[in-house]
Write a protein that holds these residues in place. Structure first.
Motif, PDB file in Angstrom:
ATOM      1  N   LYS A 130       0.826  -1.209   0.000  1.00 30.40           N
ATOM      2  CA  LYS A 130       0.000   0.000   0.000  1.00 30.40           C
ATOM      3  C   LYS A 130       0.861   1.261   0.000  1.00 30.40           C
ATOM      4  N   SER A 131       1.940   1.244   0.785  1.00 28.39           N
ATOM      5  CA  SER A 131       2.829   2.408   0.857  1.00 28.39           C
ATOM      6  C   SER A 131       3.562   2.617  -0.464  1.00 28.39           C
ATOM      7  N   ILE A 132       4.035   1.536  -1.059  1.00 24.38           N
ATOM      8  CA  ILE A 132       4.717   1.641  -2.353  1.00 24.38           C
ATOM      9  C   ILE A 132       3.769   2.207  -3.403  1.00 24.38           C
ATOM     10  N   ALA A 133       2.556   1.682  -3.432  1.00 24.89           N
ATOM     11  CA  ALA A 133       1.570   2.113  -4.429  1.00 24.89           C
ATOM     12  C   ALA A 133       1.217   3.586  -4.269  1.00 24.89           C
ATOM     13  N   ARG A 134       1.177   4.064  -3.021  1.00 25.89           N
ATOM     14  CA  ARG A 134       0.825   5.466  -2.774  1.00 25.89           C
ATOM     15  C   ARG A 134       1.819   6.404  -3.451  1.00 25.89           C
ATOM     16  N   TRP A 135       3.115   6.130  -3.291  1.00 24.76           N
ATOM     17  CA  TRP A 135       4.122   7.007  -3.874  1.00 24.76           C
ATOM     18  C   TRP A 135       4.304   6.749  -5.362  1.00 24.76           C
ATOM     19  N   GLU A 136       4.010   5.552  -5.783  1.00 29.79           N
ATOM     20  CA  GLU A 136       4.045   5.257  -7.216  1.00 29.79           C
ATOM     21  C   GLU A 136       2.959   6.039  -7.937  1.00 29.79           C
ATOM     22  N   SER A 137       1.779   6.105  -7.335  1.00 30.48           N
ATOM     23  CA  SER A 137       0.666   6.828  -7.962  1.00 30.48           C
ATOM     24  C   SER A 137       0.922   8.335  -8.001  1.00 30.48           C
ATOM     25  N   CYS A 138       1.742   8.838  -7.074  1.00 30.80           N
ATOM     26  CA  CYS A 138       2.107  10.260  -7.065  1.00 30.80           C
ATOM     27  C   CYS A 138       3.149  10.579  -8.128  1.00 30.80           C
ATOM     28  N   GLY A 139       3.761   9.551  -8.692  1.00 29.53           N
ATOM     29  CA  GLY A 139       4.831   9.769  -9.651  1.00 29.53           C
ATOM     30  C   GLY A 139       6.162  10.038  -8.988  1.00 29.53           C
ATOM     31  N   TYR A 140       6.289   9.675  -7.699  1.00 28.31           N
ATOM     32  CA  TYR A 140       7.520   9.910  -6.957  1.00 28.31           C
ATOM     33  C   TYR A 140       8.403   8.668  -6.875  1.00 28.31           C
ATOM     34  N   LEU A 141       7.855   7.501  -7.193  1.00 26.84           N
ATOM     35  CA  LEU A 141       8.553   6.238  -6.995  1.00 26.84           C
ATOM     36  C   LEU A 141       8.265   5.318  -8.167  1.00 26.84           C
ATOM     37  N   ASN A 142       9.294   4.657  -8.647  1.00 26.88           N
ATOM     38  CA  ASN A 142       9.124   3.639  -9.695  1.00 26.88           C
ATOM     39  C   ASN A 142       9.618   2.294  -9.191  1.00 26.88           C
ATOM     40  N   ARG A 143       8.910   1.248  -9.569  1.00 30.87           N
ATOM     41  CA  ARG A 143       9.393  -0.100  -9.283  1.00 30.87           C
ATOM     42  C   ARG A 143      10.446  -0.468 -10.318  1.00 30.87           C
ATOM     43  N   THR A 144      11.419  -1.254  -9.861  1.00 28.57           N
ATOM     44  CA  THR A 144      12.451  -1.782 -10.748  1.00 28.57           C
ATOM     45  C   THR A 144      12.412  -3.305 -10.665  1.00 28.57           C
ATOM     46  N   GLN A 145      13.257  -3.947 -11.434  1.00 24.19           N
ATOM     47  CA  GLN A 145      13.305  -5.408 -11.411  1.00 24.19           C
ATOM     48  C   GLN A 145      13.651  -5.933 -10.020  1.00 24.19           C
ATOM     49  N   ASN A 146      14.485  -5.157  -9.293  1.00 22.28           N
ATOM     50  CA  ASN A 146      14.942  -5.624  -7.983  1.00 22.28           C
ATOM     51  C   ASN A 146      14.328  -4.888  -6.806  1.00 22.28           C
ATOM     52  N   GLY A 147      13.631  -3.771  -7.085  1.00 22.43           N
ATOM     53  CA  GLY A 147      13.099  -3.009  -5.963  1.00 22.43           C
ATOM     54  C   GLY A 147      12.420  -1.734  -6.391  1.00 22.43           C
ATOM     55  N   MET A 148      12.979  -0.583  -6.005  1.00 24.46           N
ATOM     56  CA  MET A 148      12.329   0.692  -6.305  1.00 24.46           C
ATOM     57  C   MET A 148      13.354   1.823  -6.290  1.00 24.46           C
ATOM     58  N   VAL A 149      13.047   2.895  -7.036  1.00 25.20           N
ATOM     59  CA  VAL A 149      13.894   4.085  -7.080  1.00 25.20           C
ATOM     60  C   VAL A 149      13.011   5.328  -7.038  1.00 25.20           C
ATOM     61  N   LEU A 150      13.572   6.409  -6.535  1.00 25.71           N
ATOM     62  CA  LEU A 150      12.875   7.691  -6.583  1.00 25.71           C
ATOM     63  C   LEU A 150      12.930   8.256  -7.997  1.00 25.71           C
ATOM     64  N   VAL A 151      11.872   8.941  -8.412  1.00 28.99           N
ATOM     65  CA  VAL A 151      11.819   9.596  -9.714  1.00 28.99           C
ATOM     66  C   VAL A 151      11.135  10.946  -9.551  1.00 28.99           C
ATOM     67  N   ASN A 152      11.352  11.818 -10.552  1.00 34.56           N
ATOM     68  CA  ASN A 152      10.675  13.117 -10.605  1.00 34.56           C
ATOM     69  C   ASN A 152      10.827  13.868  -9.279  1.00 34.56           C
ATOM     70  N   ASP A 153       9.724  14.384  -8.724  1.00 34.77           N
ATOM     71  CA  ASP A 153       9.811  15.157  -7.488  1.00 34.77           C
ATOM     72  C   ASP A 153       9.987  14.287  -6.251  1.00 34.77           C
ATOM     73  N   GLY A 154      10.061  12.970  -6.447  1.00 31.05           N
ATOM     74  CA  GLY A 154      10.403  12.109  -5.320  1.00 31.05           C
ATOM     75  C   GLY A 154      11.752  12.465  -4.731  1.00 31.05           C
ATOM     76  N   TRP A 155      12.665  12.976  -5.589  1.00 31.78           N
ATOM     77  CA  TRP A 155      13.976  13.404  -5.101  1.00 31.78           C
ATOM     78  C   TRP A 155      13.844  14.612  -4.171  1.00 31.78           C
TER      79      TRP A 155
END
Length: 405
Positions: free
Chosen positions: A365-390
């Motif tokens: 749920k927490s991952i999805a929340r920030w993914e939907s904001c465009g702040y977090l992307n899933r990767t093959q191994n985990g996740m990275v910050l993107v856009n204004d997530g930084w």
């Protein structure tokens, strides 16, 4: 990888925004500092000869000699394993050439393999970036120079009480970038008092035109206790906080257009030119540290020496008793928190299998929340910050940590 950080606390002039452990001091104190640094390193060497430091926390316990100050220098096994060196401050380049050379000889005698390190960095300030100091550094194994410029605008340098001129900054850049086989990094600041977005982007454009492979830029953080904080409180200067985000976004875009990859929130490099020493910090590698206020991480314990020069001097002259250090043993919860925070501040991101090995999992749920904001992307191994997530990294990290399963 084991790193080594040496803190040189001296500056020609203390910048108004500075909240680091720095002092203005006469040159005679530089000699005293080197004497003390040598004693501190000898204490560490003696303590490490007394215990198997790589397998026992005794190096930070009362079991270790409480006042180990041998009169004869001897190489230290731990220091011989160092792979990166960073001389920071303060202003390391403030040391005259002969004292700078003495510092390197001190490290060499202690066992640091200066000539075979993977990376060795010396911080320079423009006013003390001279050919004779540079030659001493190169002759003792320095492979990387980090130059603190902050801005090319004279009025902004004056506003924050920097000790160099624009002309000195340009001369230092020219000297360093024309030196063969030397990696050069340069620093700028943004959101300075009275700085416009155009000011910052023109500074960054000018800097990136030099033959550099690494650039850092940092947003001003105003400590209310600093001289700058007091001047702002009195209404003498002001900082437009609304410019912080657009300055950062446009700075990232400008450097990307010049081939610089953001590999950490404030650090940008062309491929293969990332700072190995700093990457070791962010990847939770271990590093030794000496000098006033120096922070290290060794054998699962984060530690720091006394912050101010005088208490550090007393600590060293007392034989570097363990109780004089601030110790923070890293337990399971701290390790998880550190991993989330440090991994997400880099482009490599968080690896969920590594987090699982620490016994933790972030809620979907927490991952999805920030993914939907465009702040977090899933990767093959985990996740990275993107856009204004930084920009909102602290908020994202706090939420992810608060929602562990």
């Amino acid at each position: 990888m084991l790193g080594l950080y040496i803190h040189i606390p001296f500056c020609k002039k203390i910048c108004d925004y500075c909240d680091f452990a720095t002092i203005q001091a006469p040159e005679r104190l530089y000699v005293e500092y080197l004497d003390l640094l040598e004693k501190e390193i000898r204490c560490f060497a003696a303590r490490n000869r007394a215990v198997d430091a790589r397998n026992s926390a005794a190096v930070f316990s009362a079991v270790a000699p409480p006042a180990a100050t041998p009169t004869a220098a001897a190489p230290c096994a731990a220091l011989s394993q160092v792979e990166t060196l960073y001389l920071g401050g303060g202003t390391p380049s403030i040391l005259p050439p002969e004292l700078l050379d003495r510092l390197f000889q001190l490290l060499k005698t202690a066992g640091v393999p200066l000539k075979t390190l993977k990376e060795a960095t010396l911080e320079f300030n423009p006013e003390s970036c001279t050919a004779d100091r540079l030659q001493v550094a190169l002759g003792n194994g320095i492979t990387r120079a980090s130059l603190g410029l902050q801005t090319f605008r004279p009025q902004l340098l004056s506003a924050v009480s920097r000790s160099h001129s624009v002309e000195q900054g340009l001369a230092a850049l020219d000297l360093l970038t024309k030196t063969p086989n030397l990696e050069v990094s340069a620093d700028l600041m943004f959101n300075l008092p009275g700085q416009s977005q155009t000011d910052f982007l023109e500074d960054l454009d000018r800097l990136s035109a030099f033959p550099l492979n690494h650039i850092s830029f940092y947003g001003l953080k105003v400590d209310p206790r600093s001289r700058l904080g007091l001047r702002i409180a009195r209404g003498e200067l002001s900082v437009d906080e609304d410019l912080y985000a657009p300055m950062y976004r446009d700075g990232v875009a400008l450097l990307a257009s010049r081939g610089f990859d953001r590999y950490e929130t404030s650090n940008f490099a062309k491929p293969g030119h990332e700072s190995l020493h700093n990457l070791n910090y962010w990847q939770r590698g271990e590093y030794l540290a000496f000098g006033p206020s120096a922070h290290g991480f060794y054998n699962g314990v984060r530690f720091s020496s006394p912050e101010k020069y005088a208490p550090w001097r007393d600590y060293v002259n007392a034989g570097c008793p363990t109780e004089g250090l601030s110790l923070d043993p890293i337990g399971p919860e701290e390790r998880i928190a550190e991993y989330i925070q440090l991994s997400l501040r880099t482009k490599y991101g968080l690896d969920t299998s590594t987090l699982a090995s620490y016994g933790a999992k972030i809620s979907e749920k927490s991952i999805a929340r920030w993914e939907s904001c465009g702040y977090l992307n899933r990767t093959q191994n985990g996740m990275v910050l993107v856009n204004d997530g930084w920009l909102f990294m602290d908020r994202v990290v706090e939420d992810l940590y608060s929602n562990l399963e």
